[in-house]
Write an enzyme that holds these catalytic residues in place. Sequence first.
Site: not given
Length: 219
Positions: A127, A146
């Site tokens: 991420k 997220d």
Amino acid sequence: MVRETAAARAARALKVLDSLARTYPHAHCELEHGTPLELLIATILSAQCTDKRVNIVTRELFRVCRTAADFVALPQEQLEDIIRTTGFFRAKARNVKACCAALVERHRGEVPRTMDELTKLAGVGRKTANVVLGNAFGINVGVVVDTHVQRLSRRLGLTRATTPAKIESDLMKLIPRDQWAMFSHWLIWHGRRRCDARKPDCAHCELASLCPRVGVKLN
Ligand code: SF4
């Protein structure tokens, strides 16, 4: 409810993309940064913390440290003090220092531009690497997943997956590659402004006609 075909879902995903682009023409990464290194550090600090809080902390931190070598030289305790309010500050301070030490040792102090090199750095998962690649370098290798992207992509019926890796893979099939970074921003902005975790504002939602509201209790 009739099950949506893959082709229909793909077409709807593009309409969602269009609608989000029109709704949030100024969407951008809300972590303040001036360089790839600042974005990398801010993203590491943003785990389990709001962007607002990270921005308050980094305004001071980036005055003290400008280069990877500066982070390496900064005593651990001083770094912990500055980033304390972002939570998990000991682990984050350790990761920031180890990450910057590796940048100095292996990358001449520069932030690398590949997923492989980035994810070898301390505190950097897929991420964080996607955030840096997409926003600092304009390289779309994946989609940032997220908590907002997870929630919204499921509510919007773009994925049924529950793990970030599988959600990312589903979104990468539906969204054109050159839009991956922006698609995350748009979903994050929509999640913060309209599609709240507890109280989604479906009545005023710009995506209402495109959204099956999966898992959302109707009032
Ligand atoms: S219609 Fe409701 S559930 Fe769907 S995106 Fe909008 S606010 Fe979220």
